[in-house]
Design a protein around this motif. Structure first.
Motif, PDB file in Angstrom:
ATOM      1  N   VAL A  30      19.200  10.921  15.246  1.00 27.20           N
ATOM      2  CA  VAL A  30      19.054   9.853  16.229  1.00 27.20           C
ATOM      3  C   VAL A  30      18.885   8.504  15.541  1.00 27.20           C
ATOM      4  O   VAL A  30      19.535   7.524  15.887  1.00 27.20           O
ATOM      5  N   GLY A  31      18.012   8.421  14.546  1.00 29.72           N
ATOM      6  CA  GLY A  31      17.770   7.150  13.869  1.00 29.72           C
ATOM      7  C   GLY A  31      16.784   7.314  12.730  1.00 29.72           C
ATOM      8  O   GLY A  31      16.231   8.389  12.514  1.00 29.72           O
ATOM      9  N   ALA A  32      16.592   6.215  12.007  1.00 32.76           N
ATOM     10  CA  ALA A  32      15.670   6.232  10.877  1.00 32.76           C
ATOM     11  C   ALA A  32      15.006   4.867  10.765  1.00 32.76           C
ATOM     12  O   ALA A  32      15.573   3.853  11.184  1.00 32.76           O
ATOM     13  N   GLU A  33      13.813   4.855  10.189  1.00 35.66           N
ATOM     14  CA  GLU A  33      13.110   3.599   9.967  1.00 35.66           C
ATOM     15  C   GLU A  33      12.260   3.678   8.710  1.00 35.66           C
ATOM     16  O   GLU A  33      11.752   4.738   8.358  1.00 35.66           O
ATOM     17  N   LYS A  34      12.148   2.539   8.032  1.00 35.79           N
ATOM     18  CA  LYS A  34      11.268   2.419   6.874  1.00 35.79           C
ATOM     19  C   LYS A  34      10.018   1.698   7.361  1.00 35.79           C
ATOM     20  O   LYS A  34      10.096   0.629   7.954  1.00 35.79           O
ATOM     21  N   ILE A  35       8.873   2.298   7.091  1.00 34.47           N
ATOM     22  CA  ILE A  35       7.606   1.734   7.537  1.00 34.47           C
ATOM     23  C   ILE A  35       6.789   1.376   6.304  1.00 34.47           C
ATOM     24  O   ILE A  35       6.527   2.230   5.461  1.00 34.47           O
ATOM     25  N   GLN A  36       6.413   0.114   6.202  1.00 32.36           N
ATOM     26  CA  GLN A  36       5.624  -0.353   5.057  1.00 32.36           C
ATOM     27  C   GLN A  36       4.254  -0.794   5.541  1.00 32.36           C
ATOM     28  O   GLN A  36       4.141  -1.456   6.572  1.00 32.36           O
ATOM     29  N   THR A  37       3.245  -0.417   4.797  1.00 32.62           N
ATOM     30  CA  THR A  37       1.892  -0.895   5.078  1.00 32.62           C
ATOM     31  C   THR A  37       1.398  -1.679   3.863  1.00 32.62           C
ATOM     32  O   THR A  37       1.749  -1.372   2.724  1.00 32.62           O
ATOM     33  N   SER A  38       0.593  -2.679   4.152  1.00 35.26           N
ATOM     34  CA  SER A  38       0.057  -3.536   3.104  1.00 35.26           C
ATOM     35  C   SER A  38      -1.408  -3.808   3.366  1.00 35.26           C
ATOM     36  O   SER A  38      -1.870  -3.741   4.512  1.00 35.26           O
ATOM     37  N   ASN A  39      -2.120  -4.118   2.297  1.00 36.90           N
ATOM     38  CA  ASN A  39      -3.503  -4.556   2.422  1.00 36.90           C
ATOM     39  C   ASN A  39      -3.533  -6.077   2.367  1.00 36.90           C
ATOM     40  O   ASN A  39      -2.854  -6.685   1.556  1.00 36.90           O
ATOM     41  N   LEU A  40      -4.335  -6.657   3.226  1.00 37.44           N
ATOM     42  CA  LEU A  40      -4.510  -8.108   3.233  1.00 37.44           C
ATOM     43  C   LEU A  40      -5.732  -8.429   2.412  1.00 37.44           C
ATOM     44  O   LEU A  40      -6.850  -8.005   2.729  1.00 37.44           O
ATOM     45  N   LYS A  86      10.065   4.054  -2.422  1.00 34.17           N
ATOM     46  CA  LYS A  86       9.881   2.858  -3.240  1.00 34.17           C
ATOM     47  C   LYS A  86       9.878   1.618  -2.352  1.00 34.17           C
ATOM     48  O   LYS A  86      10.700   1.488  -1.447  1.00 34.17           O
ATOM     49  N   ALA A  87       8.960   0.711  -2.622  1.00 37.59           N
ATOM     50  CA  ALA A  87       8.836  -0.506  -1.821  1.00 37.59           C
ATOM     51  C   ALA A  87      10.085  -1.370  -1.914  1.00 37.59           C
ATOM     52  O   ALA A  87      10.445  -2.055  -0.957  1.00 37.59           O
ATOM     53  N   ASN A  88      10.768  -1.330  -3.048  1.00 38.43           N
ATOM     54  CA  ASN A  88      11.929  -2.187  -3.242  1.00 38.43           C
ATOM     55  C   ASN A  88      13.253  -1.480  -2.938  1.00 38.43           C
ATOM     56  O   ASN A  88      14.320  -1.985  -3.287  1.00 38.43           O
ATOM     57  N   ALA A  89      13.219  -0.336  -2.267  1.00 37.23           N
ATOM     58  CA  ALA A  89      14.446   0.376  -1.900  1.00 37.23           C
ATOM     59  C   ALA A  89      15.230  -0.470  -0.906  1.00 37.23           C
ATOM     60  O   ALA A  89      14.686  -0.940   0.090  1.00 37.23           O
ATOM     61  N   ASN A  90      16.527  -0.680  -1.197  1.00 42.36           N
ATOM     62  CA  ASN A  90      17.335  -1.500  -0.299  1.00 42.36           C
ATOM     63  C   ASN A  90      17.988  -0.643   0.784  1.00 42.36           C
ATOM     64  O   ASN A  90      17.888   0.586   0.777  1.00 42.36           O
ATOM     65  N   LYS A  98       0.823  -1.197   0.000  1.00 39.69           N
ATOM     66  CA  LYS A  98       0.000   0.000   0.000  1.00 39.69           C
ATOM     67  C   LYS A  98       0.868   1.261   0.000  1.00 39.69           C
ATOM     68  O   LYS A  98       0.690   2.135  -0.834  1.00 39.69           O
ATOM     69  N   GLN A  99       1.813   1.335   0.934  1.00 38.25           N
ATOM     70  CA  GLN A  99       2.593   2.562   1.081  1.00 38.25           C
ATOM     71  C   GLN A  99       3.876   2.261   1.852  1.00 38.25           C
ATOM     72  O   GLN A  99       3.906   1.412   2.728  1.00 38.25           O
ATOM     73  N   SER A 100       4.949   2.986   1.517  1.00 37.61           N
ATOM     74  CA  SER A 100       6.199   2.941   2.271  1.00 37.61           C
ATOM     75  C   SER A 100       6.583   4.367   2.627  1.00 37.61           C
ATOM     76  O   SER A 100       6.478   5.264   1.797  1.00 37.61           O
ATOM     77  N   VAL A 101       7.004   4.555   3.875  1.00 29.27           N
ATOM     78  CA  VAL A 101       7.447   5.870   4.323  1.00 29.27           C
ATOM     79  C   VAL A 101       8.794   5.729   5.029  1.00 29.27           C
ATOM     80  O   VAL A 101       9.134   4.671   5.550  1.00 29.27           O
TER      81      VAL A 101
END
Length: 71
Positions: A60-70, A36-40, A7-10
């Motif tokens: 301080v830090g960073a995180e990639k957050i992905q959401t998906s639809n089931l 991009k969902a496939n960003a390494n 659905k989305q990546s942030v």
């Protein structure tokens, strides 16, 4: 059979925002959408390095957050 549909990546980058009255470190974050969902990891690290350079606050830090639809 269930499927996950991206659905989305942030990308959320967290910075230090000083010390609170209780003596604990306060933080603030900036969120960048449409990652991009496939960003390494190497690509994300390069982006974080560049983007955190625009801030005067310590990184301080960073995180990639992905959401998906089931489905």
């Amino acid at each position: 059979m269930a499927n996950l549909a991206h659905k989305q990546s942030v990308l959320r980058i967290t910075f230090e925002a000083g010390i609170g009255t209780d003596g604990k470190m306060k933080t603030k974050s900036k969120t960048y959408r449409n990652v991009k969902a496939n960003a390494n990891a190497d690509q994300l690290e390069a982006a974080v390095t560049i983007l955190s350079g625009f801030s005067t606050s310590p990184f301080v830090g960073a995180e990639k957050i992905q959401t998906s639809n089931l489905n």
